[in-house]
Design a protein around this motif. Structure first.
Motif, PDB file in Angstrom:
ATOM      1  N   SER A  60      -2.958  15.286   9.491  1.00 27.33           N
ATOM      2  CA  SER A  60      -1.951  15.433   8.578  1.00 27.33           C
ATOM      3  C   SER A  60      -0.926  14.340   8.376  1.00 27.33           C
ATOM      4  O   SER A  60      -1.065  13.375   9.150  1.00 27.33           O
ATOM      5  CB  SER A  60      -1.244  16.704   8.951  1.00 27.33           C
ATOM      6  OG  SER A  60      -0.536  16.562   9.902  1.00 27.33           O
ATOM      7  N   ASP A  61      -0.579  14.249   7.168  1.00 25.06           N
ATOM      8  CA  ASP A  61       0.520  13.164   7.082  1.00 25.06           C
ATOM      9  C   ASP A  61       1.379  13.463   5.885  1.00 25.06           C
ATOM     10  O   ASP A  61       1.132  13.792   4.767  1.00 25.06           O
ATOM     11  CB  ASP A  61      -0.106  11.916   6.627  1.00 25.06           C
ATOM     12  CG  ASP A  61       0.497  10.510   6.623  1.00 25.06           C
ATOM     13  OD1 ASP A  61       1.883  10.559   7.038  1.00 25.06           O
ATOM     14  OD2 ASP A  61      -0.187   9.566   6.702  1.00 25.06           O
ATOM     15  N   ILE A  62       2.856  13.664   6.053  1.00 26.74           N
ATOM     16  CA  ILE A  62       3.762  13.957   5.083  1.00 26.74           C
ATOM     17  C   ILE A  62       5.110  13.324   5.341  1.00 26.74           C
ATOM     18  O   ILE A  62       5.527  13.267   6.464  1.00 26.74           O
ATOM     19  CB  ILE A  62       4.109  15.649   5.055  1.00 26.74           C
ATOM     20  CG1 ILE A  62       4.901  16.110   4.163  1.00 26.74           C
ATOM     21  CG2 ILE A  62       4.305  16.133   6.570  1.00 26.74           C
ATOM     22  CD1 ILE A  62       5.086  17.479   3.989  1.00 26.74           C
ATOM     23  N   GLY A 107      -1.368   4.266  -0.758  1.00 26.79           N
ATOM     24  CA  GLY A 107      -1.845   5.284   0.131  1.00 26.79           C
ATOM     25  C   GLY A 107      -2.793   4.950   1.064  1.00 26.79           C
ATOM     26  O   GLY A 107      -3.593   3.576   0.642  1.00 26.79           O
ATOM     27  N   HIS A 108      -3.663   5.626   1.739  1.00 28.36           N
ATOM     28  CA  HIS A 108      -4.497   5.315   2.637  1.00 28.36           C
ATOM     29  C   HIS A 108      -5.679   6.630   2.655  1.00 28.36           C
ATOM     30  O   HIS A 108      -4.902   7.913   2.527  1.00 28.36           O
ATOM     31  CB  HIS A 108      -4.106   5.065   3.897  1.00 28.36           C
ATOM     32  CG  HIS A 108      -3.087   6.091   4.631  1.00 28.36           C
ATOM     33  ND1 HIS A 108      -3.525   6.966   5.309  1.00 28.36           N
ATOM     34  CD2 HIS A 108      -1.737   5.989   4.566  1.00 28.36           C
ATOM     35  CE1 HIS A 108      -2.571   7.624   5.639  1.00 28.36           C
ATOM     36  NE2 HIS A 108      -1.320   7.050   5.106  1.00 28.36           N
ATOM     37  N   GLY A 109      -6.807   6.644   2.967  1.00 27.13           N
ATOM     38  CA  GLY A 109      -7.606   7.855   3.177  1.00 27.13           C
ATOM     39  C   GLY A 109      -7.054   8.625   4.597  1.00 27.13           C
ATOM     40  O   GLY A 109      -6.651   8.071   5.332  1.00 27.13           O
ATOM     41  N   GLY A 138      -6.354   9.227  10.876  1.00 28.08           N
ATOM     42  CA  GLY A 138      -4.924   9.096   9.946  1.00 28.08           C
ATOM     43  C   GLY A 138      -4.955   8.036   8.940  1.00 28.08           C
ATOM     44  O   GLY A 138      -4.311   8.439   7.915  1.00 28.08           O
ATOM     45  N   HIS A 139      -5.529   6.843   9.289  1.00 24.67           N
ATOM     46  CA  HIS A 139      -5.877   5.941   8.075  1.00 24.67           C
ATOM     47  C   HIS A 139      -7.031   5.458   8.195  1.00 24.67           C
ATOM     48  O   HIS A 139      -7.548   5.072   9.081  1.00 24.67           O
ATOM     49  CB  HIS A 139      -4.846   4.676   8.605  1.00 24.67           C
ATOM     50  CG  HIS A 139      -3.425   5.008   8.416  1.00 24.67           C
ATOM     51  ND1 HIS A 139      -2.620   3.725   8.607  1.00 24.67           N
ATOM     52  CD2 HIS A 139      -2.653   5.915   8.250  1.00 24.67           C
ATOM     53  CE1 HIS A 139      -1.323   3.964   8.563  1.00 24.67           C
ATOM     54  NE2 HIS A 139      -1.274   5.386   8.178  1.00 24.67           N
ATOM     55  N   GLU A 140      -7.837   5.917   7.103  1.00 24.42           N
ATOM     56  CA  GLU A 140      -9.276   5.396   6.774  1.00 24.42           C
ATOM     57  C   GLU A 140      -9.623   5.066   5.390  1.00 24.42           C
ATOM     58  O   GLU A 140      -8.636   5.391   4.436  1.00 24.42           O
ATOM     59  CB  GLU A 140     -10.046   6.755   7.335  1.00 24.42           C
ATOM     60  CG  GLU A 140     -10.006   7.790   6.692  1.00 24.42           C
ATOM     61  CD  GLU A 140     -10.823   9.071   7.305  1.00 24.42           C
ATOM     62  OE1 GLU A 140     -11.041   9.077   8.370  1.00 24.42           O
ATOM     63  OE2 GLU A 140     -11.384   9.585   6.201  1.00 24.42           O
ATOM     64  N   PHE A 169      -6.655  11.287   0.262  1.00 18.10           N
ATOM     65  CA  PHE A 169      -6.087  10.477   0.923  1.00 18.10           C
ATOM     66  C   PHE A 169      -4.449  10.513   0.380  1.00 18.10           C
ATOM     67  O   PHE A 169      -3.926  11.556  -0.165  1.00 18.10           O
ATOM     68  CB  PHE A 169      -6.338   8.869  -0.316  1.00 18.10           C
ATOM     69  CG  PHE A 169      -6.308   9.349  -1.374  1.00 18.10           C
ATOM     70  CD1 PHE A 169      -5.410   9.249  -2.508  1.00 18.10           C
ATOM     71  CD2 PHE A 169      -7.680   9.591  -2.139  1.00 18.10           C
ATOM     72  CE1 PHE A 169      -5.380   9.353  -3.807  1.00 18.10           C
ATOM     73  CE2 PHE A 169      -7.778   9.744  -3.360  1.00 18.10           C
ATOM     74  CZ  PHE A 169      -6.634   9.627  -4.455  1.00 18.10           C
ATOM     75  N   SER A 170      -3.618   9.985   0.895  1.00 16.40           N
ATOM     76  CA  SER A 170      -2.223   9.894   0.841  1.00 16.40           C
ATOM     77  C   SER A 170      -1.654   9.307  -0.434  1.00 16.40           C
ATOM     78  O   SER A 170      -2.444   8.206  -0.958  1.00 16.40           O
ATOM     79  CB  SER A 170      -1.423   9.567   1.764  1.00 16.40           C
ATOM     80  OG  SER A 170      -1.376   8.183   2.028  1.00 16.40           O
ATOM     81  N   ILE A 171      -0.666   9.751  -0.982  1.00 15.50           N
ATOM     82  CA  ILE A 171       0.159   9.026  -2.042  1.00 15.50           C
ATOM     83  C   ILE A 171       1.635   9.025  -1.501  1.00 15.50           C
ATOM     84  O   ILE A 171       2.193   9.965  -1.402  1.00 15.50           O
ATOM     85  CB  ILE A 171      -0.012   9.695  -3.553  1.00 15.50           C
ATOM     86  CG1 ILE A 171      -1.481   9.926  -3.906  1.00 15.50           C
ATOM     87  CG2 ILE A 171       0.919   9.344  -4.537  1.00 15.50           C
ATOM     88  CD1 ILE A 171      -1.638  10.365  -5.129  1.00 15.50           C
ATOM     89  N   GLU A 172       2.017   7.770  -1.346  1.00 15.59           N
ATOM     90  CA  GLU A 172       3.411   7.621  -0.296  1.00 15.59           C
ATOM     91  C   GLU A 172       4.087   6.173  -1.203  1.00 15.59           C
ATOM     92  O   GLU A 172       4.320   5.635  -0.122  1.00 15.59           O
ATOM     93  CB  GLU A 172       3.117   7.552   0.895  1.00 15.59           C
ATOM     94  CG  GLU A 172       1.876   6.529   1.517  1.00 15.59           C
ATOM     95  CD  GLU A 172       2.001   6.416   2.935  1.00 15.59           C
ATOM     96  OE1 GLU A 172       3.023   6.294   3.634  1.00 15.59           O
ATOM     97  OE2 GLU A 172       0.589   6.848   3.351  1.00 15.59           O
ATOM     98  N   PRO A 173       4.439   6.632  -2.381  1.00 16.03           N
ATOM     99  CA  PRO A 173       5.520   5.386  -2.722  1.00 16.03           C
ATOM    100  C   PRO A 173       6.697   5.256  -2.023  1.00 16.03           C
ATOM    101  O   PRO A 173       7.112   6.290  -1.671  1.00 16.03           O
ATOM    102  CB  PRO A 173       5.584   5.574  -4.260  1.00 16.03           C
ATOM    103  CG  PRO A 173       5.620   7.144  -4.260  1.00 16.03           C
ATOM    104  CD  PRO A 173       4.424   7.327  -3.332  1.00 16.03           C
ATOM    105  N   ILE A 206       8.061   9.469  -0.344  1.00 21.29           N
ATOM    106  CA  ILE A 206       7.806  10.595  -0.497  1.00 21.29           C
ATOM    107  C   ILE A 206       6.200  10.631  -0.383  1.00 21.29           C
ATOM    108  O   ILE A 206       5.508   9.848  -1.408  1.00 21.29           O
ATOM    109  CB  ILE A 206       8.335  11.342  -1.878  1.00 21.29           C
ATOM    110  CG1 ILE A 206       9.894  11.397  -1.963  1.00 21.29           C
ATOM    111  CG2 ILE A 206       7.725  12.636  -2.154  1.00 21.29           C
ATOM    112  CD1 ILE A 206      10.497  11.789  -3.094  1.00 21.29           C
ATOM    113  N   GLU A 207       5.741  11.548   0.500  1.00 24.05           N
ATOM    114  CA  GLU A 207       4.209  11.501   0.878  1.00 24.05           C
ATOM    115  C   GLU A 207       3.421  12.690   0.893  1.00 24.05           C
ATOM    116  O   GLU A 207       3.979  13.806   1.307  1.00 24.05           O
ATOM    117  CB  GLU A 207       3.996  10.631   2.042  1.00 24.05           C
ATOM    118  CG  GLU A 207       2.859  10.682   2.523  1.00 24.05           C
ATOM    119  CD  GLU A 207       2.202   9.842   3.792  1.00 24.05           C
ATOM    120  OE1 GLU A 207       3.373   9.832   4.652  1.00 24.05           O
ATOM    121  OE2 GLU A 207       1.390   9.332   4.202  1.00 24.05           O
ATOM    122  N   ASP A 208       2.360  12.554   0.013  1.00 22.11           N
ATOM    123  CA  ASP A 208       1.491  14.032  -0.086  1.00 22.11           C
ATOM    124  C   ASP A 208       0.054  13.510   0.201  1.00 22.11           C
ATOM    125  O   ASP A 208      -0.103  12.419   0.308  1.00 22.11           O
ATOM    126  CB  ASP A 208       1.400  14.411  -1.402  1.00 22.11           C
ATOM    127  CG  ASP A 208       2.865  15.084  -2.035  1.00 22.11           C
ATOM    128  OD1 ASP A 208       3.252  15.928  -1.388  1.00 22.11           O
ATOM    129  OD2 ASP A 208       3.554  14.272  -2.579  1.00 22.11           O
TER     130      ASP A 208
END
Ligand code: ZN
Ligand code: ZN
Length: 362
Positions: A230-232, A294-296, A301-303, A321-325, A337-339
């Motif tokens: 997870s990653d938030i 972002g990252h996969g 956690g990062h791929e 993947f994450s979206i984290e501007p 803010i990351e989802d």
């Protein structure tokens, strides 16, 4: 026993690519292929895969556990003997490789042992074989990522609740880690609590700084649940935020939402990055968005894929993947803010459920 669909798919990829042997350490790659990986330590442990056969060199003390999870032939070795005889026997059973593909994430001393025992003409990494498979998550993998994301939502609530003037970043981090653990996380990978000016460092290490009224607090947390990560990231503010802070928060939120809305099969990774970056540039914060969008996310956690300029990977259903501007104003504050999202047949599904709104606490 696992059904090793991933293994069979890698073997056909090996045949196509002319790879004689793949050597995989006890890493996320092994977990992907077998549904299981033994405890990684300094003892040599290698899954050896040819296009037709599979075997495993395994430390004797882990043999029973591994055999309960994977239906393979094993070459086990005892601490006092060392792994080299078992490794040579395993290689002899499979045929000496001319082209060898190795797990780039395994220990370097495993590779050196392998190079003592086998002398291929050509050595490469397994990435070209495995990345295309791991990029697109199965329905079961997406369900696992969704459960991990829901757990991170609950841990985020614990983190937000723990933020108040006088407590240290490290104390908030510990409360968050405990929340993950009590909720069944197998590993807590990071609990980043960056308060006030520390928020301007995207990879700040939570420390002894005490939270105080007027602080913006970046909370970026992630754990593993049944192997999947997870990653938030969410934002808390103690006391009334300044108009400047609110302007930055609104711009970052808009970048997050616009990038998410652009996700669909056929779009490219760099297009998603451009949407987020363009939004922050238009708001005047372009130079302060200092990392990729972002990252996969999966068994690591990062791929791949990487949501950034230069990654032309075409999005397909099942990619996660994450979206984290973020915007980082050195000496003042940071906002991110990351989802974690997954590409669907028609668009996007946000696995992260926690409300995006700034949490303002007295
Ligand atoms: Zn994060
Ligand atoms: Zn992230």
């Amino acid at each position: 026993m696992q059904t090793n669909a991933g293994l069979a798919r890698m073997q056909s990829a090996m045949q196509e690519a002319g790879v004689d042997l793949a050597a995989i350490g006890p890493t996320a790659n092994m977990r992907y292929l077998l549904g299981f990986a033994p405890h990684p330590d300094e003892r040599l442990c290698l899954l050896l895969v040819s296009p037709q056969d599979t075997c495993m060199v395994v430390p004797g003390l882990n043999l029973e556990e591994v055999a309960a999870h994977a239906d393979l032939s094993f070459f086990s070795w005892a601490d006092a003997d060392g792994p080299q005889v078992a490794l040579r026997q395993a290689l002899a059973a499979l045929r000496m490789p001319r082209t060898l593909a190795v797990d780039g994430t395994m220990r370097a001393d495993f590779l050196l042992r392998l190079q003592e025992a086998a002398t291929p003409d050509h050595t490469t990494t397994v990435d070209a074989l495995l990345t295309p498979l791991r990029l697109r998550k199965s329905a079961a993998e997406i369900a696992a990522l969704a459960r991990a994301a829901a757990q991170a939502d609950r841990a985020m609530q614990a983190a937000v609740d723990a933020c108040r003037p006088g407590v240290t970043e490290a104390e908030v981090a510990w409360v968050t880690e405990a929340a993950f653990r009590q909720d069944g996380a197998e590993e807590v990978n990071f609990t980043l609590i960056a308060s006030g000016p520390n928020g301007a460092y995207p990879h700040h290490h939570s420390g002894e700084r005490r939270l105080q009224t007027g602080d913006a607090i970046v909370i970026d947390i992630g754990a593993s649940l049944a192997g999947y990560k997870s990653d938030i990231t969410r934002m808390v503010h103690l006391g009334q935020p300044s108009p400047e802070f609110l302007k930055v928060h609104a711009a970052v939120y808009q970048a997050n939402q616009r990038a998410m809305a652009a996700v669909r099969p056929g779009a490219t990774c760099e297009q998603i990055d451009r949407v987020a970056r363009g939004t922050l540039e238009a708001a005047g914060y372009g130079p302060f968005f200092t990392h990729r969008t972002g990252h996969g996310v999966g068994l690591e956690g990062h791929e791949p894929p990487w949501i950034m300029a230069g990654d032309a990977t075409v999005l397909r259903a099942g990619m996660a993947f994450s979206i984290e501007p973020g915007v980082y104003l050195v000496g003042q504050f940071g906002v991110r803010i990351e989802d974690v999202v997954v590409v669907t047949e028609s668009g996007v599904r946000n696995l992260t459920g926690f409300d995006h709104a700034l949490v303002v606490k007295a």
